[in-house]
Design a protein around this motif. Structure first.
Motif, short mmCIF file in Angstrom:
data_model
loop_
_atom_site.label_atom_id
_atom_site.label_comp_id
_atom_site.label_asym_id
_atom_site.label_seq_id
_atom_site.Cartn_x
_atom_site.Cartn_y
_atom_site.Cartn_z
N GLU A 22 0.75 -0.56 0.06
CA GLU A 22 -0.33 0.02 0.09
C GLU A 22 0.53 1.24 0.32
O GLU A 22 0.71 2.11 -0.40
CB GLU A 22 -0.98 -0.04 1.16
N LYS A 31 2.11 6.76 -6.56
CA LYS A 31 0.93 7.40 -7.59
C LYS A 31 1.70 9.03 -6.61
O LYS A 31 0.92 10.25 -7.48
CB LYS A 31 -0.31 7.71 -5.95
N HIS A 32 2.25 9.57 -6.05
CA HIS A 32 2.96 10.83 -5.80
C HIS A 32 3.48 11.33 -6.60
O HIS A 32 3.83 12.07 -7.09
CB HIS A 32 3.46 11.50 -4.14
N LYS A 77 0.92 4.30 -3.15
CA LYS A 77 1.35 5.70 -2.30
C LYS A 77 2.06 6.45 -3.09
O LYS A 77 2.19 7.80 -3.39
CB LYS A 77 0.91 5.60 -1.19
N GLU A 86 -9.56 7.95 1.48
CA GLU A 86 -9.48 8.01 0.80
C GLU A 86 -10.19 8.52 -0.25
O GLU A 86 -10.30 9.63 -1.09
CB GLU A 86 -8.13 7.30 0.01
#
Lengths: 180, 131
Positions: free
Chosen positions: A42, A49-50, A46, B103
């Motif tokens: 996860e 994605k950033h 993340k 989210e």
């Protein structure tokens, strides 16, 4: 100059912070201080994605899960830079990383003093500092003691950062709401 | 389309209906009405989607795509007011589903706010127009 950006999960605070710094940067060198530590899939997703969100925006990424003051050395070694801007993302991760280590849990005062000192020395060596932090304070106050200590530390840090900052903006559904 | 956000028990629905005294409206709580239902409403009826976050939660549980569904809905039903809790301002939960729910709800609100003609935030029953 310090700008503090605060928002909750999924509020669009990162996207706003990146856009804000890109608009202001001109020919400044832009650093992205990444504080997130990756533990699992996860986390990896993340971070990815950033990264994609930042792609093509010209950021120089520095991974700094702890000890933000060490960034000063890295920035100073880039000698051909006239002006620089730093996006520090984010204080909630940094606080967790400084607080919960393999050596145990540090207390609220130690952690908040260390982080504030680090940010003060970082701020002295950059032209513009944009800090992203998290609003985790509006959903109950009945957690285990470690989490309560974390809440106190982050609250204290946010308070001190806001008083140092020239501008404080809260992001609500992607919309900037001026707080200071 | 107008978007209204705020924390739990902040008087969001009341703040909205107070302002709609002379208008006709229909409240849908935690659901998105399908076209069959909305076409039966009288013209000029404002469709109020209340507790959007609960609908998002259900759709995620059902492995659906609430992002696409709500985008399609507001495109068709422009005369609507969407009311949702702000769910992201808490300690990031340990439970993976809870994290995903917060989210995705947040991101849906960001997209809706982009599309919205007006965005209101309610705190202690007081509306603040932020867009």
């Amino acid at each position: 100059m310090i700008t503090l950006i605060i928002g909750g999960s999924g509020s669009g605070k990162s996207a706003y912070a990146e856009e804000y710094i890109c608009k202001k940067a001109g020919d400044c060198r832009k650093y992205y201080l990444a504080t997130m530590q990756v533990y699992d899939d996860e986390g990896r997703k993340k971070v990815e994605k950033h990264r994609q969100q930042r792609q093509g925006k010209g950021f120089h990424t520095i991974e700094m899960p702890r000890n933000v003051e060490k960034t000063v050395k890295v920035i100073k070694s880039d000698t051909n830079v006239n002006k620089n801007m730093v996006l520090l993302e984010c204080i909630s991760n940094l606080t967790a990383n400084e607080m919960f280590t393999d050596q145990g849990t540090s207390d609220c005062e130690t952690v908040s003093d260390k982080i504030i000192e680090g940010i003060v020395s970082l701020n002295d060596s950059v032209d513009e500092l944009v800090i992203v932090t998290n609003n985790v304070f509006e959903d109950g106050d009945d957690y285990e003691e470690g989490t309560m200590e974390y809440l106190r530390a982050l609250g204290r840090i946010n308070e001190r950062l806001a008083s140092m900052a020239d501008r404080v903006v809260e992001i609500v559904a992607g919309i900037p709401v001026e707080v200071k | 389309m107008r978007l209204v956000v705020g924390g739990y028990a902040q008087g969001k629905l009341h703040a909205v209906t107070r302002r709609l005294a002379d208008d006709q409206y229909e409240i849908f709580d935690g659901i998105l009405p399908d076209e069959e239902v909305t076409t039966r409403l009288e013209d000029d009826t404002i469709v109020i989607i209340y507790n959007l976050h609960r609908w998002v939660r259900e759709r995620i549980k059902q492995n659906a795509s609430p992002e696409e569904e709500i985008a399609e809905f507001v495109e068709k039903e422009n005369n609507c007011i969407i009311i949702s809790n702000e769910t992201g301002n808490g300690i990031v939960p340990k439970d993976a589903f809870e994290r995903e729910y917060r989210e995705r709800t947040g991101k849906i609100l960001v997209s809706l706010a982009e599309e919205a003609d007006e965005v209101w935030r309610i705190i202690c029953g007081i509306p603040q127009k932020i867009k």
